[in-house]
Motif scaffolding. Structure first.
Motif, PDB file in Angstrom:
ATOM      1  N   ASN A   1      -1.095  -1.696   6.512  1.00  0.00           N
ATOM      2  CA  ASN A   1      -2.132  -2.192   7.407  1.00  0.00           C
ATOM      3  C   ASN A   1      -2.193  -3.708   7.250  1.00  0.00           C
ATOM      4  N   TRP A   2      -1.480  -4.408   8.123  1.00  0.00           N
ATOM      5  CA  TRP A   2      -1.364  -5.855   7.982  1.00  0.00           C
ATOM      6  C   TRP A   2      -2.639  -6.588   8.367  1.00  0.00           C
ATOM      7  N   ASP A   3      -3.473  -5.992   9.213  1.00  0.00           N
ATOM      8  CA  ASP A   3      -4.777  -6.606   9.492  1.00  0.00           C
ATOM      9  C   ASP A   3      -5.595  -6.698   8.210  1.00  0.00           C
ATOM     10  N   LEU A   4      -5.602  -5.617   7.459  1.00  0.00           N
ATOM     11  CA  LEU A   4      -6.340  -5.606   6.202  1.00  0.00           C
ATOM     12  C   LEU A   4      -5.694  -6.548   5.183  1.00  0.00           C
ATOM     13  N   ALA A   5      -4.346  -6.573   5.151  1.00  0.00           N
ATOM     14  CA  ALA A   5      -3.661  -7.477   4.218  1.00  0.00           C
ATOM     15  C   ALA A   5      -4.034  -8.926   4.503  1.00  0.00           C
TER      16      ALA A   5
ATOM     17  N   GLY B   1      -1.703   3.483   4.372  1.00  0.00           N
ATOM     18  CA  GLY B   1      -1.690   2.192   5.049  1.00  0.00           C
ATOM     19  C   GLY B   1      -2.769   1.266   4.548  1.00  0.00           C
ATOM     20  N   LEU B   2      -3.967   1.827   4.317  1.00  0.00           N
ATOM     21  CA  LEU B   2      -5.063   1.011   3.799  1.00  0.00           C
ATOM     22  C   LEU B   2      -4.785   0.533   2.382  1.00  0.00           C
ATOM     23  N   MET B   3      -4.304   1.434   1.531  1.00  0.00           N
ATOM     24  CA  MET B   3      -4.060   1.057   0.147  1.00  0.00           C
ATOM     25  C   MET B   3      -2.952   0.014   0.060  1.00  0.00           C
ATOM     26  N   PHE B   4      -1.872   0.202   0.828  1.00  0.00           N
ATOM     27  CA  PHE B   4      -0.819  -0.802   0.844  1.00  0.00           C
ATOM     28  C   PHE B   4      -1.363  -2.131   1.368  1.00  0.00           C
ATOM     29  N   GLY B   5      -2.123  -2.075   2.471  1.00  0.00           N
ATOM     30  CA  GLY B   5      -2.658  -3.302   3.050  1.00  0.00           C
ATOM     31  C   GLY B   5      -3.534  -4.062   2.079  1.00  0.00           C
TER      32      GLY B   5
END
Length: 457
Positions: free
Chosen positions: A71-75, A177-181
């Protein structure tokens, strides 16, 4: 920087560190879901649980992310929020100083390498701008790795164990996706505090043709060095300009580095039978077996290490290739910068030693790749690579030295770096053999004898 910023506990190659410091995200809990499982065990749907967690309560809208495994927005948001307190926008004076330093660096480099300038425009980025401008390059590098990790983890559990996780199975992909981001954002925020150029991690992260310095970090790098600020800036500009030449005019290099990382990702496999045996053993050792309603039971399983992947021989080969390429890039940059600066930059030796100590203690490049793919960029490899480039230049000249970049098969291998002077010595023999082969291949240039006559003996 987080020990596992991309959410996956990789095998530790140092036996003395394997059992140390599991921290808040132990390797046996690769997605950091122990607390989440505990909350679900206490009752409530996954959505209810997420709503009660402070981070996810504010970011539930990001659960609709569909752009890939990270999740690149979160990153991006996480990295920028981490940098907000110390953010210093670049001033007009800093932008002018950076542009002048990069232009002068290119003039000096013109005299020590045949590779032309790779810089079309200059930029003085703040730390926040570094994050925003390098996200596309990070996405191309990390997404394939993250996708493979998520796929391996979600398919690894035996059916019986997967059923025990109940409601969480339906949102595993979104949670991944959230955890990765979140963890990529943490890693990029940490890197942005340290990098001084766009190529400081060994890869070209800026848009093509853009030479970059990060003035705030350049000032931090210069602190305590007892060298003029202009001199430090010019030294770092030389390194950036040299790297840009290499990546601009060795067209296969960028792709080779990415391919090495992706080759490691393709090698991530989970032995389902081994995991099933490990889970059965772990469950048999639990008093009362696995109880989905008991958070401690699930946490014990996650912490048992049974979900950790085995590093394959193919992955080890990919890491070795990546380490060698990065060392060759860094060694070449060290060599041409030393040649360009030796008679012009009084503090070059001291600045180069500071850079070597920075690498030896774990600079941005080593930290990034150690956490991304378990790579440790050892100073010994860098010294050996620099030895090759310096000796090639002294014996054959800069043109023949740089000719090795014309094809990946011409570069020294990891084995060659074990005996760098042997590799340099062989280049003379290779050149002589190539010349002889070329002579043998030439057609007979003697004129054809007239018809009806014997050819000359």
């Amino acid at each position: 920087m987080s020990d596992v910023p991309f959410g996956f506990g990789l095998p530790d190659r140092d036996p003395e560190r394997r059992d140390e410091g599991q921290g808040s995200n132990p390797a046996g809990d690769p997605f950091g879901l122990g607390a989440l499982f505990g909350s679900i065990g206490a009752g409530g749907s996954p959505e209810d649980v997420l709503g009660k967690m402070p981070l996810f309560a504010e970011l539930q809208k990001l659960m609709s992310w569909s752009g890939g495994p990270v999740n690149w927005d979160l990153a991006r948001q996480g990295a920028i929020s981490q940098l907000a307190a110390g953010h210093q926008p670049s001033s007009d004076a800093e932008r002018t100083a950076v542009a002048e330093a990069l232009r002068l660096a290119d003039l000096w480099l013109d005299q020590v390498t045949e590779l032309p300038s790779g810089i079309d425009r200059t930029a003085a980025w703040s730390r926040v701008e570094w994050v925003e401008q390098t996200l596309p390059a990070w996405g191309a590098l990390i997404d394939p790795l993250a996708e493979k990790v998520v796929a391996a983890m979600t398919s690894a559990l035996p059916q019986e164990a997967a059923m025990s996780f109940g409601p969480i199975a339906g949102i595993m992909g979104r949670m991944g996706g959230l955890m990765f981001g979140a963890q990529v954002g943490q890693a990029l925020g940490k890197l942005a505090d340290e990098v001084v150029t766009s190529t400081d991690v060994g890869l070209p992260l800026a848009p093509a043709g853009t030479g970059v310095l990060v003035p705030q970090n350049v000032a931090d790098f210069a602190a305590g060095l007892d060298r003029p600020a202009d001199e430090v800036r010019l030294f770092l500009a030389l390194r950036e300009a040299a790297s840009q030449r290499l990546f601009a005019h060795v067209p296969w290099l960028r792709q080779q580095l990415q391919d090495a990382v992706h080759a490691y990702a393709r090698g991530i496999t989970i032995d389902r039978e081994a995991i099933e045996r490990g889970i059965n053993e772990a469950m048999s050792g639990m008093e009362g077996g696995l109880d989905p309603s008991n958070p401690e039971s699930i946490q014990q399983l996650l912490g048992s290490g049974v979900l950790e992947p085995e590093e394959t021989p193919e992955q080890q080969m990919a890491l070795r290739r990546l380490e060698t390429l990065l060392a060759l890039v860094e060694g070449w940059v060290d060599t041409v910068v030393a040649e360009a600066a030796k008679d012009r930059l009084p503090g070059h030796s001291a600045l180069a030693e500071t850079m070597r100590r920075r690498r030896a203690s774990g600079g941005p490049a080593e930290q990034t790749f150690a956490t991304l793919v378990g790579l440790e960029l050892r100073p010994r490899r860098l010294r050996d690579a620099a030895t090759v480039w310096a000796a090639m230049g002294q014996r054959y000249g800069s043109a023949d030295r740089d000719r090795l970049w014309s094809h990946p098969d011409l570069l020294p291998t990891s084995d060659d770096l074990d005996e760098p002077m042997d590799f340099v010595g062989r280049q003379s023999m290779d050149d002589e053999l190539a010349a002889l082969t070329a002579d043998d291949a030439k057609p007979d240039e003697r004129p054809e004898p007239p018809a009806g006559t014997d050819p000359p003996e």
